[in-house]
Design a protein around this motif. Sequence first.
Motif, PDB file in Angstrom:
ATOM      1  N   GLN A 260      59.158  37.001  33.918  1.00 13.43           N
ATOM      2  CA  GLN A 260      59.907  36.014  33.134  1.00 13.43           C
ATOM      3  C   GLN A 260      60.533  34.932  33.996  1.00 13.43           C
ATOM      4  OE1 GLN A 260      62.434  38.959  31.120  1.00 13.43           O
ATOM      5  NE2 GLN A 260      61.453  38.411  29.186  1.00 13.43           N
ATOM      6  N   ILE A 261      60.856  35.257  35.240  1.00 14.57           N
ATOM      7  CA  ILE A 261      61.596  34.323  36.080  1.00 14.57           C
ATOM      8  C   ILE A 261      60.737  33.724  37.190  1.00 14.57           C
ATOM      9  CG2 ILE A 261      63.535  34.134  37.703  1.00 14.57           C
ATOM     10  CD1 ILE A 261      64.965  36.276  36.059  1.00 14.57           C
ATOM     11  N   ASP A 262      59.860  34.517  37.780  1.00 19.28           N
ATOM     12  CA  ASP A 262      59.067  34.106  38.942  1.00 19.28           C
ATOM     13  C   ASP A 262      57.754  33.458  38.484  1.00 19.28           C
ATOM     14  OD1 ASP A 262      57.562  33.848  41.241  1.00 19.28           O
ATOM     15  OD2 ASP A 262      58.151  35.786  42.060  1.00 19.28           O
ATOM     16  N   LYS A 263      57.668  32.137  38.545  1.00 19.43           N
ATOM     17  CA  LYS A 263      56.491  31.404  38.074  1.00 19.43           C
ATOM     18  C   LYS A 263      55.254  31.752  38.905  1.00 19.43           C
ATOM     19  CE  LYS A 263      54.726  26.773  37.113  1.00 19.43           C
ATOM     20  NZ  LYS A 263      54.999  25.313  37.159  1.00 19.43           N
ATOM     21  N   GLN A 264      55.415  31.905  40.227  1.00 14.56           N
ATOM     22  CA  GLN A 264      54.292  32.227  41.088  1.00 14.56           C
ATOM     23  C   GLN A 264      53.689  33.588  40.735  1.00 14.56           C
ATOM     24  OE1 GLN A 264      53.457  29.691  43.112  1.00 14.56           O
ATOM     25  NE2 GLN A 264      51.538  30.783  43.541  1.00 14.56           N
ATOM     26  N   TYR A 265      54.581  34.549  40.483  1.00 17.29           N
ATOM     27  CA  TYR A 265      54.105  35.877  40.089  1.00 17.29           C
ATOM     28  C   TYR A 265      53.424  35.825  38.725  1.00 17.29           C
ATOM     29  CZ  TYR A 265      54.150  40.649  38.298  1.00 17.29           C
ATOM     30  OH  TYR A 265      53.779  41.843  37.732  1.00 17.29           O
ATOM     31  N   ARG A 266      53.943  35.017  37.813  1.00 20.31           N
ATOM     32  CA  ARG A 266      53.362  34.881  36.479  1.00 20.31           C
ATOM     33  C   ARG A 266      51.923  34.385  36.578  1.00 20.31           C
ATOM     34  NH1 ARG A 266      57.536  32.794  34.260  1.00 20.31           N
ATOM     35  NH2 ARG A 266      57.025  30.585  34.372  1.00 20.31           N
ATOM     36  N   ILE A 267      51.684  33.394  37.426  1.00 18.41           N
ATOM     37  CA  ILE A 267      50.327  32.871  37.629  1.00 18.41           C
ATOM     38  C   ILE A 267      49.439  33.947  38.252  1.00 18.41           C
ATOM     39  CG2 ILE A 267      48.957  31.177  38.917  1.00 18.41           C
ATOM     40  CD1 ILE A 267      51.384  29.269  38.673  1.00 18.41           C
ATOM     41  N   GLN A 268      49.982  34.657  39.228  1.00 16.96           N
ATOM     42  CA  GLN A 268      49.220  35.712  39.915  1.00 16.96           C
ATOM     43  C   GLN A 268      48.831  36.830  38.946  1.00 16.96           C
ATOM     44  OE1 GLN A 268      51.538  37.979  42.707  1.00 16.96           O
ATOM     45  NE2 GLN A 268      49.791  39.139  43.488  1.00 16.96           N
ATOM     46  N   PHE A 269      49.772  37.237  38.103  1.00 16.03           N
ATOM     47  CA  PHE A 269      49.491  38.358  37.195  1.00 16.03           C
ATOM     48  C   PHE A 269      48.524  37.947  36.083  1.00 16.03           C
ATOM     49  CE2 PHE A 269      50.244  41.645  34.028  1.00 16.03           C
ATOM     50  CZ  PHE A 269      50.209  42.778  34.828  1.00 16.03           C
ATOM     51  N   GLN A 270      48.653  36.726  35.613  1.00 15.07           N
ATOM     52  CA  GLN A 270      47.701  36.235  34.607  1.00 15.07           C
ATOM     53  C   GLN A 270      46.279  36.218  35.177  1.00 15.07           C
ATOM     54  OE1 GLN A 270      49.456  32.453  33.640  1.00 15.07           O
ATOM     55  NE2 GLN A 270      50.829  33.317  32.085  1.00 15.07           N
ATOM     56  N   ALA A 271      46.142  35.806  36.426  1.00 11.50           N
ATOM     57  CA  ALA A 271      44.824  35.793  37.076  1.00 11.50           C
ATOM     58  C   ALA A 271      44.304  37.222  37.238  1.00 11.50           C
ATOM     59  CB  ALA A 271      44.914  35.103  38.438  1.00 11.50           C
ATOM     60  N   TYR A 272      45.203  38.152  37.537  1.00 12.73           N
ATOM     61  CA  TYR A 272      44.823  39.564  37.694  1.00 12.73           C
ATOM     62  C   TYR A 272      44.284  40.128  36.378  1.00 12.73           C
ATOM     63  CZ  TYR A 272      45.427  44.604  38.441  1.00 12.73           C
ATOM     64  OH  TYR A 272      45.232  45.959  38.526  1.00 12.73           O
ATOM     65  N   MET A 273      44.999  39.860  35.277  1.00 12.55           N
ATOM     66  CA  MET A 273      44.569  40.358  33.971  1.00 12.55           C
ATOM     67  C   MET A 273      43.271  39.699  33.525  1.00 12.55           C
ATOM     68  SD  MET A 273      46.531  42.758  32.827  1.00 12.55           S
ATOM     69  CE  MET A 273      46.071  42.760  31.090  1.00 12.55           C
ATOM     70  N   ASN A 274      43.132  38.415  33.775  1.00 13.32           N
ATOM     71  CA  ASN A 274      41.895  37.717  33.390  1.00 13.32           C
ATOM     72  C   ASN A 274      40.682  38.291  34.137  1.00 13.32           C
ATOM     73  OD1 ASN A 274      43.214  36.021  31.601  1.00 13.32           O
ATOM     74  ND2 ASN A 274      43.508  34.395  33.116  1.00 13.32           N
TER      75      ASN A 274
END
Length: 305
Positions: A260-274
């Motif tokens: 929710q707070i870390d934008k870099q992690y959000r991008i990383q996790f979305q790429a992981y799930m994709n």
Amino acid sequence: MKNMLPNWICGAIGALYLVLNTVLWGLIILILGLLKWSLRIQLLSSCLHWAYRKWCVGNRLGLKLGGVTLHVTMPQEVSINGWYLLISNHISWLDIVVLSAQEVLPAPKFFLKDELKYVPLIGTGAWALDMPFMKRASKSEVAKNPKLKRMDVERTKQSCQNFRHHPTTVINFAEGTRYTPSKQRRQSSPYPNLLKPKAGGTAFALDVLNAQIDGLLNTTLVYHCVDAHICRAFMMGKLTAITVEIEFTPLALLPTGDYQIDKQYRIQFQAYMNQLWLEKSRRIAAIEENYRAANSDYEQEVGQL
């Protein structure tokens, strides 16, 4: 049984058995839950989980009575005494029955919407088994009070404390809803046999359960039948087999952070799930193709559509 009786009779028997199994053990779990709540006897928690496992065993028998063959790939690392987060594609209401019927997996639990606690048998049973009911803050509420961002996580962590007392598989259908071709087209999903995964829900579950789980179970479900309506196919005896493939990733190898707070992690996790979903889409196509090649009767039925 499938060789002795017509397919539709097997399907009807299996479907009826699953309904009766849920009613019976749902009522038993509700009664035990009310006793635990009123008498405050913690020993009843073990009785509740015993009854829940019996429901899972009944689901396994119901599928067998319905003439369904299960093809399961289970990693050796997975233990009935472990704690896991399981993510899966979502195709049918039967998914919960299939996943709960895996005898090696610890008892499945779910994150449920708060309003579901009032649904007879399903909600009441989940309440009795201490499954977490989430009442998440809306975007407008978070905009007014940013502190609410973490409140959802902390509140759900508190409700998951009881998971530590009993080995558990927390199930998350990452697509958020059941797959249909029309939904896939509306989403413009890049995966021909899947909807887009919602990375936020899985990241939320990992954040909540980080200190409790041993790892992630990436699960792929494939139903082998010519009818797009899986439950109807099962009830009519037209569901021949189900493939369940499970891959285990230890917690230490999973990307973790504050979604929710870390934008870099959000991008990383979305790429992981994709990437997981891209591989899952390929596996589904390969599993279906291999099954058709090995079962000429099934191939002929598909060709007639």
